[in-house]
Structure formats: C-alpha cells, structure tokens
Motif scaffolding. Structure first.
Motif, short mmCIF file in Angstrom:
data_model
loop_
_atom_site.label_atom_id
_atom_site.label_comp_id
_atom_site.label_asym_id
_atom_site.label_seq_id
_atom_site.Cartn_x
_atom_site.Cartn_y
_atom_site.Cartn_z
N CYS A 191 28.78 -40.68 93.53
CA CYS A 191 29.90 -41.34 92.86
C CYS A 191 30.94 -40.31 92.47
CB CYS A 191 29.41 -42.06 91.60
SG CYS A 191 28.17 -43.31 91.93
N ALA A 192 32.18 -40.64 92.70
CA ALA A 192 33.26 -39.73 92.35
C ALA A 192 34.46 -40.53 91.88
CB ALA A 192 33.65 -38.87 93.54
N GLN A 193 35.15 -40.01 90.90
CA GLN A 193 36.37 -40.65 90.45
C GLN A 193 37.53 -40.15 91.30
OE1 GLN A 193 36.96 -40.12 86.28
NE2 GLN A 193 35.24 -41.43 85.75
N VAL A 194 38.38 -41.06 91.68
CA VAL A 194 39.54 -40.72 92.50
C VAL A 194 40.75 -40.59 91.58
CG1 VAL A 194 41.00 -41.47 94.40
CG2 VAL A 194 38.57 -41.96 94.45
N LYS A 195 41.39 -39.47 91.66
CA LYS A 195 42.58 -39.23 90.85
C LYS A 195 43.74 -40.05 91.40
CE LYS A 195 40.59 -35.76 88.67
NZ LYS A 195 39.37 -36.21 88.09
N PRO A 196 44.68 -40.44 90.55
CA PRO A 196 45.81 -41.26 91.03
C PRO A 196 46.59 -40.62 92.18
CG PRO A 196 45.76 -41.23 88.64
CD PRO A 196 44.71 -40.26 89.11
N TRP A 197 46.73 -39.31 92.18
CA TRP A 197 47.49 -38.66 93.25
C TRP A 197 46.68 -38.52 94.54
CZ3 TRP A 197 46.12 -36.31 88.66
CH2 TRP A 197 45.12 -35.37 88.73
N GLU A 198 45.37 -38.82 94.49
CA GLU A 198 44.54 -38.76 95.69
C GLU A 198 44.40 -40.11 96.37
OE1 GLU A 198 41.50 -35.20 94.37
OE2 GLU A 198 40.95 -37.26 93.95
N ARG A 199 44.85 -41.16 95.73
CA ARG A 199 44.69 -42.51 96.29
C ARG A 199 45.52 -42.73 97.54
NH1 ARG A 199 44.56 -45.76 90.58
NH2 ARG A 199 42.58 -44.86 89.92
#
Length: 69
Positions: A17-25
């Motif tokens: 599981c990893a959180q996606v940063k807004p600039w990586e979307r």
C-alpha cells in the motif's frame, strides 16, 4: 514459528500500500497506465462478447444476444 510467518506475511501485505501524492496522480492517468490501451477496441470486444454470450450487465454493453442495442 507460525506467529513469525503471519507477521512476515502481514508486513509484506501492508508494504504494497502506498499513498499517492497529488502531484504524482498525473502519472497514473496517462494512457500507458490504462488497463485497456485502446478504448475503441475494448468497447468493440465487449460488444461482441455480450452479443455472442446472450447476456448483459457485466460490462459496458447493453442489449440482448442478437447483437443490436
């Protein structure tokens, strides 16, 4: 030994599981990241499948088994 195995499996499962940063979307929304690279071909394949199968509701195509909408 079983507790260690369960602990290792839990760590492996959670590490995926990893959180996606807004600039990586933006990278995830590129065409190469799509399940189906050609949406028109995917739509046609779904239509043909459901026309031959005689059912609908499992995908995007609607209609009976006659091939008409």
């Amino acid at each position: 030994m079983q507790k260690l195995t369960v602990l290792v499996l839990a760590v492996v499962a959670v590490s995926g599981c990893a959180q996606v940063k807004p600039w990586e979307r933006g990278n995830l929304s590129k065409d190469v990241m799509a399940w189906q690279s050609d949406p028109l071909k995917g739509s046609l394949d779904n239509h043909i499948f459901f026309s031959k199968e005689g059912s609908s509701g499992g995908g995007q195509a609607a209609g009976g088994g006659c091939g008409c909408n």
